[in-house]
Design a protein around this motif. Structure first.
Motif, PDB file in Angstrom:
ATOM      1  N   CYS A 141      -0.309  -1.614  -4.906  1.00  0.00           N
ATOM      2  CA  CYS A 141      -1.531  -0.809  -4.761  1.00  0.00           C
ATOM      3  C   CYS A 141      -1.132   0.619  -4.422  1.00  0.00           C
ATOM      4  CB  CYS A 141      -2.423  -1.399  -3.676  1.00  0.00           C
ATOM      5  SG  CYS A 141      -3.957  -0.481  -3.405  1.00  0.00           S
ATOM      6  N   GLN A 142      -1.398   1.517  -5.346  1.00  0.00           N
ATOM      7  CA  GLN A 142      -0.954   2.902  -5.208  1.00  0.00           C
ATOM      8  C   GLN A 142      -2.152   3.836  -5.284  1.00  0.00           C
ATOM      9  OE1 GLN A 142       1.074   5.663  -4.103  1.00  0.00           O
ATOM     10  NE2 GLN A 142       2.334   3.880  -4.542  1.00  0.00           N
ATOM     11  N   GLY A 143      -2.156   4.884  -4.449  1.00  0.00           N
ATOM     12  CA  GLY A 143      -3.326   5.752  -4.378  1.00  0.00           C
ATOM     13  C   GLY A 143      -3.030   7.216  -4.584  1.00  0.00           C
ATOM     14  N   ALA A 144      -4.072   7.941  -5.012  1.00  0.00           N
ATOM     15  CA  ALA A 144      -3.973   9.382  -5.183  1.00  0.00           C
ATOM     16  C   ALA A 144      -5.367   9.962  -5.365  1.00  0.00           C
ATOM     17  CB  ALA A 144      -3.112   9.741  -6.396  1.00  0.00           C
ATOM     18  N   GLU A 145      -5.471  11.238  -5.114  1.00  0.00           N
ATOM     19  CA  GLU A 145      -6.724  11.931  -5.399  1.00  0.00           C
ATOM     20  C   GLU A 145      -6.961  11.947  -6.904  1.00  0.00           C
ATOM     21  OE1 GLU A 145      -8.987  16.242  -4.838  1.00  0.00           O
ATOM     22  OE2 GLU A 145      -6.865  16.067  -4.344  1.00  0.00           O
ATOM     23  N   PHE A 193      -8.315   5.156  -5.608  1.00  0.00           N
ATOM     24  CA  PHE A 193      -8.850   6.469  -5.926  1.00  0.00           C
ATOM     25  C   PHE A 193      -9.384   7.180  -4.679  1.00  0.00           C
ATOM     26  CE2 PHE A 193      -9.792   4.450 -10.192  1.00  0.00           C
ATOM     27  CZ  PHE A 193      -8.838   5.186 -10.894  1.00  0.00           C
ATOM     28  N   TYR A 194      -9.027   8.461  -4.568  1.00  0.00           N
ATOM     29  CA  TYR A 194      -9.646   9.355  -3.600  1.00  0.00           C
ATOM     30  C   TYR A 194     -10.410  10.398  -4.422  1.00  0.00           C
ATOM     31  CZ  TYR A 194      -6.220   7.313  -0.387  1.00  0.00           C
ATOM     32  OH  TYR A 194      -5.453   6.440   0.352  1.00  0.00           O
ATOM     33  N   PRO A 195     -11.682  10.129  -4.755  1.00  0.00           N
ATOM     34  CA  PRO A 195     -12.386  11.003  -5.690  1.00  0.00           C
ATOM     35  C   PRO A 195     -12.780  12.341  -5.077  1.00  0.00           C
ATOM     36  CG  PRO A 195     -13.859   9.302  -4.886  1.00  0.00           C
ATOM     37  CD  PRO A 195     -12.497   8.974  -4.350  1.00  0.00           C
ATOM     38  N   MET A 221       4.684  19.461  -8.212  1.00  0.00           N
ATOM     39  CA  MET A 221       4.612  18.526  -7.096  1.00  0.00           C
ATOM     40  C   MET A 221       3.203  17.979  -6.923  1.00  0.00           C
ATOM     41  SD  MET A 221       7.075  20.485  -4.330  1.00  0.00           S
ATOM     42  CE  MET A 221       6.954  19.225  -3.060  1.00  0.00           C
ATOM     43  N   VAL A 222       2.210  18.839  -7.090  1.00  0.00           N
ATOM     44  CA  VAL A 222       0.815  18.398  -6.956  1.00  0.00           C
ATOM     45  C   VAL A 222       0.440  17.463  -8.095  1.00  0.00           C
ATOM     46  CG1 VAL A 222      -1.589  19.150  -6.933  1.00  0.00           C
ATOM     47  CG2 VAL A 222       0.138  20.473  -5.688  1.00  0.00           C
ATOM     48  N   LEU A 223       0.734  17.868  -9.322  1.00  0.00           N
ATOM     49  CA  LEU A 223       0.312  17.082 -10.488  1.00  0.00           C
ATOM     50  C   LEU A 223       1.064  15.752 -10.572  1.00  0.00           C
ATOM     51  CD1 LEU A 223       0.029  19.934 -13.143  1.00  0.00           C
ATOM     52  CD2 LEU A 223      -1.843  18.635 -12.114  1.00  0.00           C
ATOM     53  N   ALA A 224       2.318  15.722 -10.110  1.00  0.00           N
ATOM     54  CA  ALA A 224       3.110  14.499 -10.228  1.00  0.00           C
ATOM     55  C   ALA A 224       2.614  13.398  -9.309  1.00  0.00           C
ATOM     56  CB  ALA A 224       4.581  14.800  -9.941  1.00  0.00           C
ATOM     57  N   THR A 225       1.987  13.779  -8.198  1.00  0.00           N
ATOM     58  CA  THR A 225       1.600  12.784  -7.194  1.00  0.00           C
ATOM     59  C   THR A 225       0.089  12.629  -7.058  1.00  0.00           C
ATOM     60  OG1 THR A 225       1.824  14.508  -5.509  1.00  0.00           O
ATOM     61  CG2 THR A 225       3.696  13.028  -5.831  1.00  0.00           C
ATOM     62  N   THR A 226      -0.663  13.161  -8.006  1.00  0.00           N
ATOM     63  CA  THR A 226      -2.119  13.005  -7.996  1.00  0.00           C
ATOM     64  C   THR A 226      -2.589  12.554  -9.375  1.00  0.00           C
ATOM     65  OG1 THR A 226      -2.538  15.302  -8.664  1.00  0.00           O
ATOM     66  CG2 THR A 226      -2.387  14.849  -6.282  1.00  0.00           C
ATOM     67  N   LEU A 227      -3.880  12.321  -9.451  1.00  0.00           N
ATOM     68  CA  LEU A 227      -4.541  12.052 -10.734  1.00  0.00           C
ATOM     69  C   LEU A 227      -5.533  13.173 -10.996  1.00  0.00           C
ATOM     70  CD1 LEU A 227      -5.049   8.230 -10.180  1.00  0.00           C
ATOM     71  CD2 LEU A 227      -3.481   9.274 -11.828  1.00  0.00           C
ATOM     72  N   ILE A 228      -5.005  14.376 -11.039  1.00  0.00           N
ATOM     73  CA  ILE A 228      -5.796  15.581 -11.270  1.00  0.00           C
ATOM     74  C   ILE A 228      -5.488  16.102 -12.663  1.00  0.00           C
ATOM     75  CG2 ILE A 228      -6.140  17.984 -10.571  1.00  0.00           C
ATOM     76  CD1 ILE A 228      -5.503  17.161  -7.724  1.00  0.00           C
ATOM     77  N   GLY A 229      -6.530  16.452 -13.405  1.00  0.00           N
ATOM     78  CA  GLY A 229      -6.318  17.003 -14.741  1.00  0.00           C
ATOM     79  C   GLY A 229      -7.559  16.890 -15.599  1.00  0.00           C
ATOM     80  N   LEU A 286       0.860  -1.175   0.000  1.00  0.00           N
ATOM     81  CA  LEU A 286       0.000   0.000   0.000  1.00  0.00           C
ATOM     82  C   LEU A 286       0.899   1.230   0.000  1.00  0.00           C
ATOM     83  CD1 LEU A 286      -2.636  -1.126   2.659  1.00  0.00           C
ATOM     84  CD2 LEU A 286      -2.995  -0.934   0.196  1.00  0.00           C
ATOM     85  N   GLY A 287       1.059   1.821  -1.177  1.00  0.00           N
ATOM     86  CA  GLY A 287       1.970   2.947  -1.310  1.00  0.00           C
ATOM     87  C   GLY A 287       1.250   4.276  -1.331  1.00  0.00           C
ATOM     88  N   THR A 288       2.039   5.331  -1.167  1.00  0.00           N
ATOM     89  CA  THR A 288       1.519   6.687  -1.261  1.00  0.00           C
ATOM     90  C   THR A 288       2.678   7.594  -1.662  1.00  0.00           C
ATOM     91  OG1 THR A 288       0.247   8.391  -0.093  1.00  0.00           O
ATOM     92  CG2 THR A 288       1.953   7.252   1.164  1.00  0.00           C
ATOM     93  N   SER A 289       2.366   8.885  -1.868  1.00  0.00           N
ATOM     94  CA  SER A 289       3.406   9.850  -2.264  1.00  0.00           C
ATOM     95  C   SER A 289       4.175   9.332  -3.470  1.00  0.00           C
ATOM     96  CB  SER A 289       4.370  10.110  -1.095  1.00  0.00           C
ATOM     97  OG  SER A 289       3.672  10.480   0.065  1.00  0.00           O
ATOM     98  N   PHE A 290       3.443   8.868  -4.461  1.00  0.00           N
ATOM     99  CA  PHE A 290       4.009   8.111  -5.574  1.00  0.00           C
ATOM    100  C   PHE A 290       4.197   8.984  -6.805  1.00  0.00           C
ATOM    101  CE2 PHE A 290       3.307   5.227  -9.264  1.00  0.00           C
ATOM    102  CZ  PHE A 290       4.314   4.312  -9.035  1.00  0.00           C
ATOM    103  N   VAL A 291       5.426   9.031  -7.299  1.00  0.00           N
ATOM    104  CA  VAL A 291       5.748   9.703  -8.553  1.00  0.00           C
ATOM    105  C   VAL A 291       6.310   8.632  -9.495  1.00  0.00           C
ATOM    106  CG1 VAL A 291       7.065  11.527  -9.687  1.00  0.00           C
ATOM    107  CG2 VAL A 291       6.304  11.832  -7.321  1.00  0.00           C
TER     108      VAL A 291
END
Length: 353
Positions: free
Chosen positions: A217-221, A323-325, A293-301, A183-188
């Protein structure tokens, strides 16, 4: 890729959370993780959700080491596995000194050996054998007393996959060595090899295993912007959250999120964000966080940006995306989640063709 999400029972109205999870299952979501931070616990909500869902897997994301004995964790895991019909995933994590010492009053000592021994004891208990264990952290039965080794009055009827939430190099090595999933986070993705995968792979090799033996298993907004102006506003709104992760998630000297960002190319800015945040300069810390930094570690766009980012995650080695929707309402969060699930299906269909 499989799809998953994470909820926390103290995060909102409970009935709304239940509605979110049950509707997410209808959307085709594969896994729901239940978090345990400094609010609600994980096992109780998981038991309730087991009765309200039919297909999706349910995982503790995560149960914190140091808050329970290994046997208490084993009993919870076996119970949840049985009442869910084998749909339970045991997620464990060391947490950090602020929560473990500041909230629970338990020393944050030797998390590496505590993690290894906890997993070993849980697996022994689940097998139905009598548990006699002599480790650095745990002695079962307690030496010098009248007790003899015992077995639980139940055993696991189903496999209980163990996922470890880890960030430091030694913990990542241990994850590759003994876990069923990470279970990972802060993933680039661009920096994941040196920051994460090299350590995971070394652990896998030490145990004679390969990457296919470990569910990544990797997560992001996830959030969708309809145009560049909306995207700019979204990114700006996330900078304080990231500054909190870099500066406030932990003590003044121990912050695993800060360390993870540092290993992925932002050592100088991460250090300065922590310094300013710890000094009380929240605005100054937030101002240091960049759009990149924000875009690299999220799924925002935009939808095209998120689709392409998901392809990168898949190609980097992510097996399950968490997913953190985004969304102000339940309907909005479900719409975002459904849209993200559809994108995963699209890119998986592309890969299959």
């Amino acid at each position: 890729m499989r799809t998953s999400t994470t909820i926390e029972a103290s995060g909102a109205d409970w009935q709304e959370i239940v509605d979110y999870v049950t509707e997410a299952e209808k959307l085709g979501l594969d896994i729901c993780w239940v978090a345990e931070a400094w609010g609600s616990e994980a096992p109780s909500p998981l038991g309730y959700l087991a009765a309200r869902t039919e297909r999706m897997l349910l995982g503790s994301g995560i149960i914190q080491l140091g808050t329970r004995t290994p046997m208490a964790i084993a009993r919870a895991a076996i119970t949840l596995s049985r009442i869910s019909g084998g749909r339970f995933l045991l997620g464990l994590g060391p947490s950090g000194p602020q929560v473990i010492e500041g909230l629970h009053g338990v020393p944050f000592d030797r998390p590496l050996s505590r993690m290894r021994e906890t997993v070993e004891i849980v697996r022994r208990a689940a097998s139905g054998e009598k548990v006699a264990y002599s480790g650095r952290e745990f002695q079962i039965p307690l030496p010098g007393g009248e007790a003899k080794p015992m077995r639980l009055s139940m055993r696991a009827e189903y496999d209980i996959p163990v996922y470890l939430a880890t960030l430091s190099p030694k913990m990542l090595h241990l994850t590759g060595e003994i876990a069923d999933g990470w279970l990972g986070t802060s993933f680039v993705p661009e920096g994941a090899k040196e920051a994460y995968f090299d350590h995971l792979d070394q652990g896998l090799a030490a145990a004679g295993r390969s990457r296919s033996d470990l569910d990544i298993c990797q997560g992001a907004e996830v959030a969708f912007a309809e145009d560049e102006d909306a995207l700019f506003a979204m990114v700006a709104g996330r900078k304080k959250e990231l500054a909190f992760s870099l500066g406030g998630m932990g003590s003044a000297t121990t912050n695993f999120y800060n360390n993870a960002y540092s290993r992925q190319g932002w050592a100088d800015v991460a250090a300065e964000v922590r310094t300013r945040w710890q000094a009380g300069d929240r605005d100054g810390a937030t101002g240091l966080v960049t759009d990149e930094m924000v875009l690299a570690t999220t799924l925002i766009g935009t939808e095209d940006m998120v689709r392409e980012r998901l392809r990168v995650w898949r190609d980097t080695g992510v097996d399950t995306v968490r997913f953190y929707p985004a969304g102000e309402t339940l309907a909005a969060r479900l719409a975002t989640l459904g849209r993200a699930i559809d994108l995963v299906r699209d890119i998986e269909d592309e890969a299959a063709r």
